[in-house]
Design a protein around this motif. Structure first.
Motif, PDB file in Angstrom:
ATOM      1  N   GLN A 181     -11.030   4.888   0.906  1.00 15.75           N
ATOM      2  CA  GLN A 181     -11.774   6.025  -0.056  1.00 15.75           C
ATOM      3  C   GLN A 181     -12.532   5.012  -1.640  1.00 15.75           C
ATOM      4  OE1 GLN A 181      -9.692   8.618  -1.566  1.00 15.75           O
ATOM      5  NE2 GLN A 181     -11.868  10.028  -2.266  1.00 15.75           N
TER       6      GLN A 181
ATOM      7  N   ILE B 142       0.427  -1.276  -0.107  1.00 15.25           N
ATOM      8  CA  ILE B 142      -0.032   0.080  -0.184  1.00 15.25           C
ATOM      9  C   ILE B 142       0.810   1.270   0.447  1.00 15.25           C
ATOM     10  CG2 ILE B 142      -1.505   1.763   1.307  1.00 15.25           C
ATOM     11  CD1 ILE B 142      -2.545  -1.522   1.977  1.00 15.25           C
TER      12      ILE B 142
ATOM     13  N   SER C 282      -4.663   3.641   1.589  1.00 14.51           N
ATOM     14  CA  SER C 282      -3.559   4.565   1.664  1.00 14.51           C
ATOM     15  C   SER C 282      -3.226   4.383   2.751  1.00 14.51           C
ATOM     16  CB  SER C 282      -3.408   5.887   0.472  1.00 14.51           C
ATOM     17  OG  SER C 282      -4.605   6.630   2.022  1.00 14.51           O
TER      18      SER C 282
ATOM     19  N   SER D  72       1.569   2.337  -3.838  1.00 16.70           N
ATOM     20  CA  SER D  72       0.945   3.302  -4.411  1.00 16.70           C
ATOM     21  C   SER D  72      -0.409   3.313  -4.184  1.00 16.70           C
ATOM     22  CB  SER D  72       0.641   3.422  -5.382  1.00 16.70           C
ATOM     23  OG  SER D  72       0.587   2.076  -6.004  1.00 16.70           O
ATOM     24  N   GLU D  73      -1.491   3.744  -3.678  1.00 14.54           N
ATOM     25  CA  GLU D  73      -2.610   3.852  -3.664  1.00 14.54           C
ATOM     26  C   GLU D  73      -3.468   2.225  -4.464  1.00 14.54           C
ATOM     27  OE1 GLU D  73      -5.589   7.058  -1.707  1.00 14.54           O
ATOM     28  OE2 GLU D  73      -4.845   7.042  -3.905  1.00 14.54           O
ATOM     29  N   THR D  74      -4.230   1.204  -3.364  1.00 14.83           N
ATOM     30  CA  THR D  74      -4.541   0.313  -4.087  1.00 14.83           C
ATOM     31  C   THR D  74      -5.315   0.142  -3.160  1.00 14.83           C
ATOM     32  OG1 THR D  74      -4.049  -2.148  -5.146  1.00 14.83           O
ATOM     33  CG2 THR D  74      -3.192  -1.109  -3.410  1.00 14.83           C
ATOM     34  N   TYR D  75      -6.861  -1.381  -3.830  1.00 15.66           N
ATOM     35  CA  TYR D  75      -7.275  -2.259  -3.216  1.00 15.66           C
ATOM     36  C   TYR D  75      -6.965  -3.397  -3.609  1.00 15.66           C
ATOM     37  CZ  TYR D  75      -8.119  -3.035  -8.966  1.00 15.66           C
ATOM     38  OH  TYR D  75      -7.774  -3.564 -10.133  1.00 15.66           O
TER      39      TYR D  75
ATOM     40  N   TYR E  87     -10.467   1.861  -2.447  1.00 20.73           N
ATOM     41  CA  TYR E  87      -8.677   1.635  -2.320  1.00 20.73           C
ATOM     42  C   TYR E  87      -8.272   2.499  -0.735  1.00 20.73           C
ATOM     43  CZ  TYR E  87      -8.944   2.056  -7.742  1.00 20.73           C
ATOM     44  OH  TYR E  87      -8.835   0.925  -8.611  1.00 20.73           O
TER      45      TYR E  87
ATOM     46  N   ILE F 228      -4.071   2.471   8.420  1.00 24.93           N
ATOM     47  CA  ILE F 228      -4.583   2.983   6.609  1.00 24.93           C
ATOM     48  C   ILE F 228      -5.659   3.267   6.371  1.00 24.93           C
ATOM     49  CG2 ILE F 228      -2.892   1.123   5.595  1.00 24.93           C
ATOM     50  CD1 ILE F 228      -6.140  -0.515   5.290  1.00 24.93           C
TER      51      ILE F 228
END
Length: 138
Positions: free
Chosen positions: A73, A30, A87, A33-36, A85, A70
């Motif tokens: 969003q 994470i 972050s 980069s922002e991720t899911y 997502y 974390i």
């Protein structure tokens, strides 16, 4: 909690060994980069956690979010429903830093033990030292 295992690149990894490390690895993914969730699972598989299921990742993500490491969003996806997502928070960045430091220390210590061909000397005053003749009263 037994020694259930997950298949890694080089065989089976006991789940107990993964417990303390998987959260740190998720924070690192994470942090890049922002991720899911699904993408996190895919990245971990590429790194060698081949049997990690999404069902394993989502409870960890919820715990990391609940602990303030974390933030999440929801965003619209071009391929379907909204995705959550993730972050890192400032607290998560600090936790990742601490995890990385601890991991390097642990890795170094384990490597020293595993790569050593000689037995370590007994600790002063230990029963092993007495048996080997270090503290005999003769």
């Amino acid at each position: 909690m037994g020694w259930e295992k997950l298949r890694g690149k080089n065989g089976m990894i006991p789940s107990q060994m993964l417990k303390g490390t998987l959260e740190g690895c998720i924070l690192k993914v994470i942090g890049r980069s922002e991720t899911y969730g699904y993408e996190i699972t895919q990245q971990l598989r590429q790194y060698g956690f081949s049997e990690i299921a999404e069902g394993t990742i989502y409870p960890l993500l919820l715990r990391l979010e609940k602990n303030g490491l974390i933030s999440a969003q929801y965003r619209q996806s071009a391929l379907g429903p909204k995705r959550k997502y993730f972050s890192l928070t400032d607290k998560g960045i600090e936790e990742l830093r601490c995890f990385s430091k601890s991991w390097m220390e642990l890795e170094n210590a384990v490597n020293q033990v595993m790569n050593s061909d000689r037995p370590s000397p007994p600790a002063p005053g230990s029963r092993t030292e007495e048996i080997r003749g270090g503290n005999r009263d003769e």
